[in-house]
Design a protein around this motif. Structure first.
Motif, PDB file in Angstrom:
ATOM      1  N   GLY A  61      -3.895   6.199  -6.332  1.00  0.00           N
ATOM      2  CA  GLY A  61      -4.566   5.030  -6.883  1.00  0.00           C
ATOM      3  C   GLY A  61      -3.695   3.819  -7.096  1.00  0.00           C
ATOM      4  N   VAL A  62      -2.372   3.988  -7.094  1.00  0.00           N
ATOM      5  CA  VAL A  62      -1.483   2.845  -7.337  1.00  0.00           C
ATOM      6  C   VAL A  62      -0.330   2.749  -6.341  1.00  0.00           C
ATOM      7  CG1 VAL A  62      -1.994   2.671  -9.812  1.00  0.00           C
ATOM      8  CG2 VAL A  62      -0.141   4.179  -9.030  1.00  0.00           C
ATOM      9  N   THR A  63      -0.309   3.620  -5.334  1.00  0.00           N
ATOM     10  CA  THR A  63       0.845   3.708  -4.434  1.00  0.00           C
ATOM     11  C   THR A  63       0.413   3.603  -2.981  1.00  0.00           C
ATOM     12  OG1 THR A  63       1.791   5.262  -6.042  1.00  0.00           O
ATOM     13  CG2 THR A  63       2.958   5.011  -3.958  1.00  0.00           C
ATOM     14  N   ASP A 109      11.123  -4.426  -8.025  1.00  0.00           N
ATOM     15  CA  ASP A 109      10.205  -4.153  -9.126  1.00  0.00           C
ATOM     16  C   ASP A 109       9.049  -3.241  -8.711  1.00  0.00           C
ATOM     17  OD1 ASP A 109      11.678  -5.882 -10.792  1.00  0.00           O
ATOM     18  OD2 ASP A 109      10.551  -7.619 -10.073  1.00  0.00           O
ATOM     19  N   VAL A 110       8.806  -3.111  -7.406  1.00  0.00           N
ATOM     20  CA  VAL A 110       7.644  -2.335  -6.943  1.00  0.00           C
ATOM     21  C   VAL A 110       8.001  -1.260  -5.922  1.00  0.00           C
ATOM     22  CG1 VAL A 110       6.006  -4.202  -7.403  1.00  0.00           C
ATOM     23  CG2 VAL A 110       7.109  -4.080  -5.158  1.00  0.00           C
ATOM     24  N   LEU A 111       9.244  -1.250  -5.435  1.00  0.00           N
ATOM     25  CA  LEU A 111       9.635  -0.278  -4.402  1.00  0.00           C
ATOM     26  C   LEU A 111       9.942   1.083  -5.017  1.00  0.00           C
ATOM     27  CD1 LEU A 111      10.393  -0.019  -1.297  1.00  0.00           C
ATOM     28  CD2 LEU A 111      12.758  -0.231  -2.070  1.00  0.00           C
ATOM     29  N   VAL A 112       9.410   2.126  -4.387  1.00  0.00           N
ATOM     30  CA  VAL A 112       9.730   3.504  -4.777  1.00  0.00           C
ATOM     31  C   VAL A 112      10.829   4.044  -3.869  1.00  0.00           C
ATOM     32  CG1 VAL A 112       8.841   5.855  -5.015  1.00  0.00           C
ATOM     33  CG2 VAL A 112       7.386   3.890  -5.604  1.00  0.00           C
ATOM     34  N   GLU A 113      10.626   3.907  -2.556  1.00  0.00           N
ATOM     35  CA  GLU A 113      11.590   4.377  -1.565  1.00  0.00           C
ATOM     36  C   GLU A 113      11.301   3.697  -0.232  1.00  0.00           C
ATOM     37  OE1 GLU A 113      10.658   8.564  -1.618  1.00  0.00           O
ATOM     38  OE2 GLU A 113       9.260   8.346   0.088  1.00  0.00           O
ATOM     39  N   CYS A 114      12.245   3.775   0.684  1.00  0.00           N
ATOM     40  CA  CYS A 114      12.004   3.278   2.033  1.00  0.00           C
ATOM     41  C   CYS A 114      12.581   4.260   3.038  1.00  0.00           C
ATOM     42  CB  CYS A 114      12.595   1.882   2.244  1.00  0.00           C
ATOM     43  SG  CYS A 114      14.392   1.809   2.227  1.00  0.00           S
ATOM     44  N   GLU A 115      12.035   4.222   4.240  1.00  0.00           N
ATOM     45  CA  GLU A 115      12.551   5.050   5.325  1.00  0.00           C
ATOM     46  C   GLU A 115      13.230   4.140   6.330  1.00  0.00           C
ATOM     47  OE1 GLU A 115      11.180   8.655   8.314  1.00  0.00           O
ATOM     48  OE2 GLU A 115       9.677   7.233   7.618  1.00  0.00           O
ATOM     49  N   VAL A 116      14.437   4.506   6.715  1.00  0.00           N
ATOM     50  CA  VAL A 116      15.201   3.694   7.653  1.00  0.00           C
ATOM     51  C   VAL A 116      15.659   4.548   8.822  1.00  0.00           C
ATOM     52  CG1 VAL A 116      16.012   2.200   5.775  1.00  0.00           C
ATOM     53  CG2 VAL A 116      17.461   4.078   6.563  1.00  0.00           C
ATOM     54  N   VAL A 128       7.504   2.608   0.474  1.00  0.00           N
ATOM     55  CA  VAL A 128       6.468   2.997  -0.474  1.00  0.00           C
ATOM     56  C   VAL A 128       6.540   2.049  -1.671  1.00  0.00           C
ATOM     57  CG1 VAL A 128       5.628   4.805  -2.029  1.00  0.00           C
ATOM     58  CG2 VAL A 128       6.489   5.409   0.247  1.00  0.00           C
ATOM     59  N   PHE A 129       5.409   1.405  -1.977  1.00  0.00           N
ATOM     60  CA  PHE A 129       5.316   0.480  -3.107  1.00  0.00           C
ATOM     61  C   PHE A 129       4.354   1.030  -4.149  1.00  0.00           C
ATOM     62  CE2 PHE A 129       6.089  -2.490   0.536  1.00  0.00           C
ATOM     63  CZ  PHE A 129       7.382  -2.869   0.159  1.00  0.00           C
ATOM     64  N   ARG A 130       4.675   0.773  -5.416  1.00  0.00           N
ATOM     65  CA  ARG A 130       3.802   1.223  -6.502  1.00  0.00           C
ATOM     66  C   ARG A 130       3.460   0.049  -7.408  1.00  0.00           C
ATOM     67  NH1 ARG A 130       6.436   5.824  -8.901  1.00  0.00           N
ATOM     68  NH2 ARG A 130       5.311   7.040  -7.340  1.00  0.00           N
ATOM     69  N   GLY A 131       2.176  -0.125  -7.663  1.00  0.00           N
ATOM     70  CA  GLY A 131       1.716  -1.131  -8.605  1.00  0.00           C
ATOM     71  C   GLY A 131       1.092  -0.472  -9.816  1.00  0.00           C
ATOM     72  N   GLN A 132       0.043  -1.098 -10.342  1.00  0.00           N
ATOM     73  CA  GLN A 132      -0.701  -0.518 -11.448  1.00  0.00           C
ATOM     74  C   GLN A 132      -2.187  -0.841 -11.263  1.00  0.00           C
ATOM     75  OE1 GLN A 132       1.961  -2.681 -12.287  1.00  0.00           O
ATOM     76  NE2 GLN A 132       0.849  -4.592 -12.673  1.00  0.00           N
ATOM     77  N   PRO A 133      -3.061  -0.085 -11.935  1.00  0.00           N
ATOM     78  CA  PRO A 133      -4.497  -0.338 -11.754  1.00  0.00           C
ATOM     79  C   PRO A 133      -4.857  -1.773 -12.146  1.00  0.00           C
ATOM     80  CG  PRO A 133      -4.144   1.739 -12.905  1.00  0.00           C
ATOM     81  CD  PRO A 133      -2.809   1.049 -12.850  1.00  0.00           C
TER      82      PRO A 133
END
Length: 315
Positions: free
Chosen positions: A92-94, A145-152, A186-191
């Protein structure tokens, strides 16, 4: 340009001597010795694994924050196309976003899913790969502020997932190796309420349109904002303005009248003129205020050859 390169077989598209000016916002600069548009991440991994380790590799997104010098870019320029522009909801937020997805696509997908906190990406004129590498930001928020991880994909062809803490983010900078290609993040926000998210995106869009020369051939913010303790709280545009550089012109390059931290190509400017104008602005700011501005725009490739210089043919 460098000597002939032996290239591995690919499933994507390889183009020799590809002009880069049409692919960058400034619409200036030379060609890539080779332009590679991989079919998918596996194609990119295999190519980099089998490519001679001495061959330089550079990733290219939308070319918004970039000066390609007039002598062109030796080695291989990697450009991620539609195969890398997917945006998928994880919960729901990712969201997982391909390295070729634009900030507009990411923020719009987030809005439709009721994910708030990513609205600022609407204002970053680039792709996920570019703004993850640069820790892009605007309107008080940054990618960190919104990044969880990245694939390179590393220059060796190895595929790695890097957590936020491994990226060494500072202002408009990461610790990613120059030749690493960001293939997803992967980015994460909020509802949030889609209508409220849309209203914030519109506010950001209107603010940019009013204050920045978006309809010109430009490269976005030219210089990093210096630390307040060095600049006395003045932003880069204020230092440039106070140095008397608003409207300053060199050949076809000009400091924007609308926003002095933007350089623009008024018509047929060369990258040499654009970069030289930027250096003149830096010199005047240093003389006037003692502050040494740092480039935010990336400058890549070789200078234009001097008259009479021999060039190695691209093979």
């Amino acid at each position: 340009m460098s000597e002939a390169i032996v290239l591995p077989a690919v499933r994507g598209k390889l183009t020799a001597g590809a002009p880069l000016a049409p692919l960058v916002w400034f619409k200036s600069g030379g060609s890539a010795q080779w332009l590679f548009e991989p079919k998918d991440a596996d194609d990119l991994c295999a190519f980099l694994r089998d490519l001679g380790p001495a061959v330089p590799v550079m990733a290219l997104g939308l070319g918004s924050n970039l000066i390609v010098r007039d002598g062109g870019v030796p080695g291989v320029v990697v450009r991620l196309g539609k195969a890398f522009a997917r945006v998928d909801l994880l919960d729901g937020v990712t969201m997982r976003c391909g390295g070729g997805a634009s900030g507009i696509l990411v923020s719009s997908t987030a809005r439709d899913a009721g994910i708030a906190g990513l609205e600022f990406l609407r204002s970053i004129p680039g792709t996920v790969g570019g703004f993850v590498r640069m820790n892009g930001g605007a309107y008080g928020r940054e990618v960190k502020d919104v990044l969880v991880e990245c694939e390179v994909v590393l220059r060796s062809g190895e595929r790695r997932v890097l957590a936020l803490a491994e990226l060494g983010y500072t202002y408009r900078h990461s610790a990613l190796p120059e030749s690493a290609v960001v293939v997803s993040a992967v980015f994460r926000g909020q509802p949030g309420d889609p209508a409220a998210i849309q209203a914030e995106m519109e506010r950001i869009s209107e603010s940019r349109e009013a204050s920045q020369p978006l309809r010109s051939k430009t490269g976005g913010s030219t210089f990093k904002n210096p630390p307040p303790e060095i600049s006395g709280g003045q932003k880069a545009w204020e230092l440039v303005d106070r140095a008397g550089c608003r409207g300053l012109q060199l050949g076809g390059a000009q400091v924007s009248e609308k926003h002095t931290n933007f350089l623009i190509n008024t018509g047929e400017a060369t990258s040499t003129e654009i970069e030289a104008l930027g250096e003149e602005v830096r010199r005047r700011v240093k003389t006037g205020s003692g502050v040494e501005l740092e480039w935010e725009i990336q400058r890549v490739g070789l200078p234009a050859p001097a008259p009479g210089d021999k060039r190695v043919e691209i093979k």
